[in-house]
Design a protein around this motif. Structure first.
Motif, short mmCIF file in Angstrom:
data_model
loop_
_atom_site.label_atom_id
_atom_site.label_comp_id
_atom_site.label_asym_id
_atom_site.label_seq_id
_atom_site.Cartn_x
_atom_site.Cartn_y
_atom_site.Cartn_z
N UNK A 190 0.95 -1.32 0.16
CA UNK A 190 -0.06 -0.04 0.14
C UNK A 190 0.90 1.20 -0.03
N UNK A 191 1.95 1.23 0.57
CA UNK A 191 2.91 2.51 0.63
C UNK A 191 3.66 2.39 -0.92
N UNK A 192 3.61 1.58 -1.33
CA UNK A 192 4.25 1.65 -2.74
C UNK A 192 3.14 2.12 -3.81
N UNK A 193 1.96 1.53 -3.50
CA UNK A 193 0.86 2.02 -4.48
C UNK A 193 0.64 3.57 -4.18
N UNK A 194 0.59 3.98 -2.80
CA UNK A 194 0.52 5.31 -2.76
C UNK A 194 1.37 6.22 -3.21
N UNK A 195 2.69 5.88 -3.19
CA UNK A 195 3.78 6.57 -3.66
C UNK A 195 3.70 6.69 -5.26
N UNK A 196 3.10 5.43 -5.82
CA UNK A 196 2.89 5.48 -7.02
C UNK A 196 1.88 6.66 -7.96
N UNK A 197 1.07 6.57 -7.06
CA UNK A 197 -0.22 7.42 -7.19
C UNK A 197 0.02 8.81 -7.04
N UNK A 198 0.97 9.27 -5.92
CA UNK A 198 1.40 10.81 -5.88
C UNK A 198 2.54 11.04 -7.17
N UNK A 199 3.27 10.13 -7.50
CA UNK A 199 4.16 10.45 -8.44
C UNK A 199 3.54 10.61 -9.65
N UNK A 200 2.50 9.72 -10.00
CA UNK A 200 1.58 9.72 -11.42
C UNK A 200 0.91 10.83 -11.62
N UNK A 201 0.28 11.30 -10.37
CA UNK A 201 -0.59 12.55 -10.52
C UNK A 201 -1.76 12.21 -11.60
N UNK A 202 -2.08 10.80 -11.79
CA UNK A 202 -3.11 10.41 -12.63
C UNK A 202 -3.01 10.62 -14.20
N UNK A 203 -1.81 10.66 -14.27
CA UNK A 203 -1.36 10.52 -15.94
C UNK A 203 -1.44 9.19 -16.54
N UNK A 204 -0.99 8.25 -15.97
CA UNK A 204 -0.88 6.92 -16.56
C UNK A 204 -1.81 6.00 -15.92
N UNK A 205 -1.73 6.12 -14.39
CA UNK A 205 -2.81 5.13 -13.75
C UNK A 205 -4.05 5.39 -14.05
N UNK A 206 -4.88 4.73 -14.74
CA UNK A 206 -6.24 4.82 -15.03
C UNK A 206 -7.15 4.24 -13.75
N UNK A 207 -8.47 4.58 -13.90
CA UNK A 207 -9.34 3.83 -12.92
C UNK A 207 -9.29 2.26 -13.15
N UNK A 208 -9.24 1.92 -14.24
CA UNK A 208 -9.23 0.50 -14.49
C UNK A 208 -7.97 -0.01 -13.85
#
Length: 273
Positions: A190-208
């Motif tokens: 979960x810490x890694x996933x949160x870090x990914x979301x913070x770095x990505x800022x919604x650019x690559x990680x879609x809802x799906x």
């Protein structure tokens, strides 16, 4: 089926003799009671029943505690008996290897289910007898879902513990890997996933893609199942986050239990004793 039940009964008797049943029941009951009476203060602020707040608290507790208990009781199920020499004795009887794994699984799951039902049930009963407000049927249904999903989460990590136990050659190695698995699924992922979301800022990680990443962790599927809707979702703040249907989350947890268990049976059936 009778062979499986005999092996399950053996595991339950050993759990009683080793005080596993008593220890896990007391631990879950003590922590659940503490959360019940110390965590009911927010009910007046959010307009939810006291049981809804308890559900949120127990869901957070279960994510940390249930996987750890499940791994502790299952990580040496195979390798421990092999080191003690009792596995050879057991297999000298007319029993198949898959029956050994399934029987142990049923026995350990029964121990965990009993401890969860009694431990959390005591907290709910105490709240019902001492609470100020009435508890609605929807809250009781959510609490029953919490207990059932907590047992299912335990089944996931019991199965993972069996797979580890079937793969390694020493109990100490199995214990170290089990703790590592707990850390990865409960904390690191979960810490890694949160870090990914913070770095990505919604650019690559879609809802799906986010949904797929959440389903890859059984503890996240468990959280969303219990905190993704109803009053518990409003209290936890996850009502707007969860987009996965409860049926999908339940299917993911079932798959997380079935696949490692099947893999443990496959590995053990081909392992030399």
């Amino acid at each position: 089926m009778s062979t499986i039940l005999v092996i399950a009964e053996k595991e339950i008797r050993e759990g009683l003799r080793n005080r596993w049943v008593l220890a896990t029941t007391l631990l879950l009951a003590t922590l659940a009671l503490s959360l019940t009476f110390l965590g009911s203060a927010p009910t007046g602020n959010v307009g939810a029943s006291a049981l809804d707040v308890v559900i949120v608290s127990l869901s957070s507790l279960s994510v940390f505690l249930v996987p750890l208990i499940a791994l502790l009781i299952s990580h040496d199920a195979v390798v421990g008996e092999m080191e003690r020499g009792t596995m050879l004795l057991l297999l000298s009887y007319p029993v198949r290897r898959w029956q050994v794994i399934v029987g142990k699984f049923v026995g350990h799951l029964a121990i965990l289910a009993f401890s969860t039902l009694v431990g959390y049930g005591i907290a709910a009963a105490a709240l019902a007898f001492t609470g100020d407000g009435a508890i609605g049927r929807e809250s009781w249904a959510a609490f029953a879902s919490l207990i059932g999903s907590s047992v299912l989460l335990g089944a996931v990590f019991i199965a993972i513990g069996y797979l580890v136990s079937a793969l390694v050659g020493e109990r100490g190695t199995a214990g170290g890997i089990a703790i590592g698995i707990w850390l990865v699924f409960v904390l690191v992922y979960d810490m890694a996933l949160l870090g990914l979301l913070v770095v990505d800022q919604g650019r690559s990680v879609t809802g799906e893609m986010l949904n797929a990443l959440l389903l890859m962790n059984p503890t996240d599927a468990y959280r969303l199942l219990n905190l993704g809707g109803g009053s518990a979702g409003a209290i936890s703040g996850m009502a707007d986050v969860a987009t996965l249907a409860p049926a999908t989350l339940l299917a993911a947890l079932l798959a997380w239990a079935a696949v490692p268990l099947a893999a443990a049976i496959f590995v053990f059936s081909r392992r030399e004793l």
